[in-house]
Design a protein around this motif. Structure first.
Motif, PDB file in Angstrom:
ATOM      1  N   VAL A  43     -16.882 -95.776 -18.147  1.00  0.00           N
ATOM      2  CA  VAL A  43     -17.200 -94.381 -18.479  1.00  0.00           C
ATOM      3  C   VAL A  43     -18.533 -93.985 -17.862  1.00  0.00           C
ATOM      4  CG1 VAL A  43     -17.784 -92.815 -20.386  1.00  0.00           C
ATOM      5  CG2 VAL A  43     -15.778 -94.298 -20.553  1.00  0.00           C
ATOM      6  N   ILE A  44     -19.524 -94.859 -17.975  1.00  0.00           N
ATOM      7  CA  ILE A  44     -20.835 -94.572 -17.384  1.00  0.00           C
ATOM      8  C   ILE A  44     -20.711 -94.427 -15.868  1.00  0.00           C
ATOM      9  CG2 ILE A  44     -23.110 -95.566 -16.906  1.00  0.00           C
ATOM     10  CD1 ILE A  44     -22.983 -96.754 -19.782  1.00  0.00           C
ATOM     11  N   GLY A  45     -19.935 -95.277 -15.239  1.00  0.00           N
ATOM     12  CA  GLY A  45     -19.720 -95.189 -13.789  1.00  0.00           C
ATOM     13  C   GLY A  45     -19.049 -93.884 -13.387  1.00  0.00           C
ATOM     14  N   MET A  46     -18.034 -93.464 -14.139  1.00  0.00           N
ATOM     15  CA  MET A  46     -17.361 -92.198 -13.833  1.00  0.00           C
ATOM     16  C   MET A  46     -18.310 -91.022 -14.016  1.00  0.00           C
ATOM     17  SD  MET A  46     -13.435 -92.669 -15.238  1.00  0.00           S
ATOM     18  CE  MET A  46     -13.923 -92.648 -16.947  1.00  0.00           C
ATOM     19  N   TYR A  47     -19.063 -91.035 -15.097  1.00  0.00           N
ATOM     20  CA  TYR A  47     -20.015 -89.956 -15.355  1.00  0.00           C
ATOM     21  C   TYR A  47     -21.064 -89.888 -14.242  1.00  0.00           C
ATOM     22  CZ  TYR A  47     -23.704 -87.178 -17.403  1.00  0.00           C
ATOM     23  OH  TYR A  47     -24.671 -86.230 -17.605  1.00  0.00           O
ATOM     24  N   ASN A  48     -21.603 -91.027 -13.865  1.00  0.00           N
ATOM     25  CA  ASN A  48     -22.622 -91.061 -12.813  1.00  0.00           C
ATOM     26  C   ASN A  48     -22.065 -90.586 -11.474  1.00  0.00           C
ATOM     27  OD1 ASN A  48     -24.638 -91.875 -14.536  1.00  0.00           O
ATOM     28  ND2 ASN A  48     -24.425 -94.049 -14.046  1.00  0.00           N
ATOM     29  N   SER A  49     -20.812 -90.902 -11.190  1.00  0.00           N
ATOM     30  CA  SER A  49     -20.224 -90.439  -9.924  1.00  0.00           C
ATOM     31  C   SER A  49     -20.081 -88.917  -9.930  1.00  0.00           C
ATOM     32  CB  SER A  49     -18.883 -91.125  -9.656  1.00  0.00           C
ATOM     33  OG  SER A  49     -17.897 -90.712 -10.575  1.00  0.00           O
ATOM     34  N   LEU A  50     -19.741 -88.333 -11.080  1.00  0.00           N
ATOM     35  CA  LEU A  50     -19.677 -86.876 -11.175  1.00  0.00           C
ATOM     36  C   LEU A  50     -21.051 -86.252 -10.970  1.00  0.00           C
ATOM     37  CD1 LEU A  50     -17.281 -86.468 -14.234  1.00  0.00           C
ATOM     38  CD2 LEU A  50     -16.854 -85.613 -11.916  1.00  0.00           C
TER      39      LEU A  50
ATOM     40  N   TYR B  26     -16.080 -83.285  -4.783  1.00  0.00           N
ATOM     41  CA  TYR B  26     -16.453 -83.030  -6.178  1.00  0.00           C
ATOM     42  C   TYR B  26     -15.272 -82.453  -6.957  1.00  0.00           C
ATOM     43  CZ  TYR B  26     -18.941 -81.015 -10.176  1.00  0.00           C
ATOM     44  OH  TYR B  26     -19.358 -80.687 -11.443  1.00  0.00           O
ATOM     45  N   ASN B  27     -14.623 -81.445  -6.397  1.00  0.00           N
ATOM     46  CA  ASN B  27     -13.477 -80.829  -7.080  1.00  0.00           C
ATOM     47  C   ASN B  27     -12.359 -81.831  -7.306  1.00  0.00           C
ATOM     48  OD1 ASN B  27     -14.780 -78.384  -7.234  1.00  0.00           O
ATOM     49  ND2 ASN B  27     -13.661 -77.446  -5.550  1.00  0.00           N
ATOM     50  N   THR B  28     -12.152 -82.705  -6.343  1.00  0.00           N
ATOM     51  CA  THR B  28     -11.130 -83.746  -6.511  1.00  0.00           C
ATOM     52  C   THR B  28     -11.496 -84.652  -7.665  1.00  0.00           C
ATOM     53  OG1 THR B  28     -10.603 -83.681  -4.149  1.00  0.00           O
ATOM     54  CG2 THR B  28      -9.950 -85.662  -5.370  1.00  0.00           C
ATOM     55  N   LYS B  29     -12.745 -85.080  -7.721  1.00  0.00           N
ATOM     56  CA  LYS B  29     -13.207 -85.967  -8.792  1.00  0.00           C
ATOM     57  C   LYS B  29     -13.090 -85.289 -10.152  1.00  0.00           C
ATOM     58  CE  LYS B  29     -15.498 -89.590  -8.401  1.00  0.00           C
ATOM     59  NZ  LYS B  29     -15.096 -90.997  -8.414  1.00  0.00           N
ATOM     60  N   VAL B  30     -13.393 -83.989 -10.208  1.00  0.00           N
ATOM     61  CA  VAL B  30     -13.324 -83.245 -11.469  1.00  0.00           C
ATOM     62  C   VAL B  30     -11.882 -83.126 -11.970  1.00  0.00           C
ATOM     63  CG1 VAL B  30     -13.605 -80.903 -12.424  1.00  0.00           C
ATOM     64  CG2 VAL B  30     -15.481 -81.974 -11.183  1.00  0.00           C
ATOM     65  N   GLN B  31     -10.923 -83.129 -11.046  1.00  0.00           N
ATOM     66  CA  GLN B  31      -9.540 -82.863 -11.429  1.00  0.00           C
ATOM     67  C   GLN B  31      -8.667 -84.102 -11.598  1.00  0.00           C
ATOM     68  OE1 GLN B  31      -7.762 -79.376  -9.314  1.00  0.00           O
ATOM     69  NE2 GLN B  31      -9.712 -79.449  -8.216  1.00  0.00           N
ATOM     70  N   VAL B  32      -9.070 -85.238 -11.039  1.00  0.00           N
ATOM     71  CA  VAL B  32      -8.195 -86.413 -11.097  1.00  0.00           C
ATOM     72  C   VAL B  32      -8.444 -87.227 -12.366  1.00  0.00           C
ATOM     73  CG1 VAL B  32      -7.937 -86.587  -8.596  1.00  0.00           C
ATOM     74  CG2 VAL B  32      -9.718 -87.902  -9.729  1.00  0.00           C
ATOM     75  N   PHE B  33      -7.392 -87.881 -12.778  1.00  0.00           N
ATOM     76  CA  PHE B  33      -7.454 -88.756 -13.943  1.00  0.00           C
ATOM     77  C   PHE B  33      -8.102 -90.052 -13.542  1.00  0.00           C
ATOM     78  CE2 PHE B  33      -5.631 -91.977 -16.745  1.00  0.00           C
ATOM     79  CZ  PHE B  33      -5.861 -91.402 -17.980  1.00  0.00           C
ATOM     80  N   PRO B  34      -8.941 -90.651 -14.281  1.00  0.00           N
ATOM     81  CA  PRO B  34      -9.392 -90.362 -15.625  1.00  0.00           C
ATOM     82  C   PRO B  34     -10.701 -89.577 -15.699  1.00  0.00           C
ATOM     83  CG  PRO B  34     -10.027 -92.593 -15.095  1.00  0.00           C
ATOM     84  CD  PRO B  34      -9.306 -92.023 -13.893  1.00  0.00           C
ATOM     85  N   THR B  35     -11.328 -89.298 -14.530  1.00  0.00           N
ATOM     86  CA  THR B  35     -12.620 -88.589 -14.593  1.00  0.00           C
ATOM     87  C   THR B  35     -12.482 -87.175 -15.141  1.00  0.00           C
ATOM     88  OG1 THR B  35     -12.411 -88.014 -12.257  1.00  0.00           O
ATOM     89  CG2 THR B  35     -13.820 -89.908 -12.794  1.00  0.00           C
TER      90      THR B  35
ATOM     91  N   LEU C  62     -13.692 -86.719 -18.639  1.00  0.00           N
ATOM     92  CA  LEU C  62     -15.139 -86.602 -18.853  1.00  0.00           C
ATOM     93  C   LEU C  62     -15.708 -85.304 -18.287  1.00  0.00           C
ATOM     94  CD1 LEU C  62     -16.404 -90.157 -17.899  1.00  0.00           C
ATOM     95  CD2 LEU C  62     -16.283 -89.162 -20.163  1.00  0.00           C
ATOM     96  N   ALA C  63     -15.085 -84.798 -17.248  1.00  0.00           N
ATOM     97  CA  ALA C  63     -15.650 -83.657 -16.526  1.00  0.00           C
ATOM     98  C   ALA C  63     -15.855 -82.448 -17.435  1.00  0.00           C
ATOM     99  CB  ALA C  63     -14.763 -83.295 -15.341  1.00  0.00           C
ATOM    100  N   GLY C  64     -14.812 -82.017 -18.096  1.00  0.00           N
ATOM    101  CA  GLY C  64     -14.899 -80.816 -18.940  1.00  0.00           C
ATOM    102  C   GLY C  64     -15.930 -80.925 -20.044  1.00  0.00           C
ATOM    103  N   PRO C  65     -15.853 -81.953 -20.857  1.00  0.00           N
ATOM    104  CA  PRO C  65     -16.817 -82.061 -21.962  1.00  0.00           C
ATOM    105  C   PRO C  65     -18.285 -82.142 -21.512  1.00  0.00           C
ATOM    106  CG  PRO C  65     -14.976 -83.546 -22.330  1.00  0.00           C
ATOM    107  CD  PRO C  65     -14.812 -82.974 -20.956  1.00  0.00           C
ATOM    108  N   PHE C  66     -18.522 -82.634 -20.304  1.00  0.00           N
ATOM    109  CA  PHE C  66     -19.905 -82.754 -19.826  1.00  0.00           C
ATOM    110  C   PHE C  66     -20.298 -81.621 -18.880  1.00  0.00           C
ATOM    111  CE2 PHE C  66     -19.205 -87.145 -21.242  1.00  0.00           C
ATOM    112  CZ  PHE C  66     -20.330 -87.303 -22.023  1.00  0.00           C
ATOM    113  N   GLY C  67     -19.492 -80.557 -18.843  1.00  0.00           N
ATOM    114  CA  GLY C  67     -19.874 -79.370 -18.089  1.00  0.00           C
ATOM    115  C   GLY C  67     -19.624 -79.417 -16.598  1.00  0.00           C
ATOM    116  N   HIS C  68     -18.806 -80.324 -16.145  1.00  0.00           N
ATOM    117  CA  HIS C  68     -18.480 -80.400 -14.718  1.00  0.00           C
ATOM    118  C   HIS C  68     -17.251 -79.542 -14.456  1.00  0.00           C
ATOM    119  CE1 HIS C  68     -21.271 -83.657 -13.690  1.00  0.00           C
ATOM    120  NE2 HIS C  68     -21.050 -84.063 -14.922  1.00  0.00           N
TER     121      HIS C  68
END
Length: 182
Positions: free
Chosen positions: A15-22, A142-151, A154-160
């Protein structure tokens, strides 16, 4: 119990890795937009001097000069990629009409400052195109990362949220001003 803690730690690291990549991609998008802004400001700063040069040689072409000033002001006030794309396209068209004046006024082509401005504008246009390509590539990632599972979990709740691409609305605007050295 130990396995549970190991699994929990592994999930936390993922989860931390996905968040940091966003976050990294968002920072790259912001930086790429800043690069576009720098190039556009260089162009905007060049225009007043160009206008003075043209006014000295073809000052009675008031309508063309006013169109460039108005387009520059709209471009400077644009907010966000979509609005900036439309405004920059209009500015490119107005500059194209301004450079067309050099055909009607051969004396204008002989003014060294005018040809220097044309050359500088051509270099800036190239830099804007490069910055726009880079920005759009980073936005795509960035848009790809925001839309693909499982990131996307995390994207929506953290404002991405998805970002806009920087594109021009019509085909004539995509060409930019024609700069011809005679």
């Amino acid at each position: 119990m130990l396995w549970f803690l190991i699994i929990l730690a592994a999930v936390a690291f993922i989860v931390i890795g996905m968040y940091n990549s966003l976050v990294r991609l968002r920072v790259r998008v912001n930086g790429a937009w800043a690069d576009i802004d720098v190039q556009l400001r260089r162009r905007w700063d060049l225009i007043p001097n160009l206008m003075e040069t043209v006014e000295a040689s073809a000052g009675h072409e008031r309508e063309t000069l006013e169109a460039v000033v108005e387009a520059r002001n709209r471009a400077m006030g644009a907010r966000g990629p979509a609005e900036a794309g439309a405004a920059e396209g209009a500015l490119a068209g107005a500059l194209g009409r301004l450079f067309a004046l050099s055909e009607a006024y051969p004396r204008l082509r002989g003014v060294e400052a005018f040809t220097d401005f044309q050359r500088s504008l051509d270099e800036i246009e190239e830099a804007v195109q490069n910055a726009r390509r880079y920005y759009n590539a980073v936005v795509r990632d960035y848009n790809t990362k925001v839309q693909v599972f499982p990131t996307n979990l995390l994207a929506g709740p953290f404002g991405h949220t998805r970002r806009e691409f920087f594109s021009l609305d019509d085909e004539r605007q995509r060409e930019g001003p024609r700069v011809a050295f005679s």
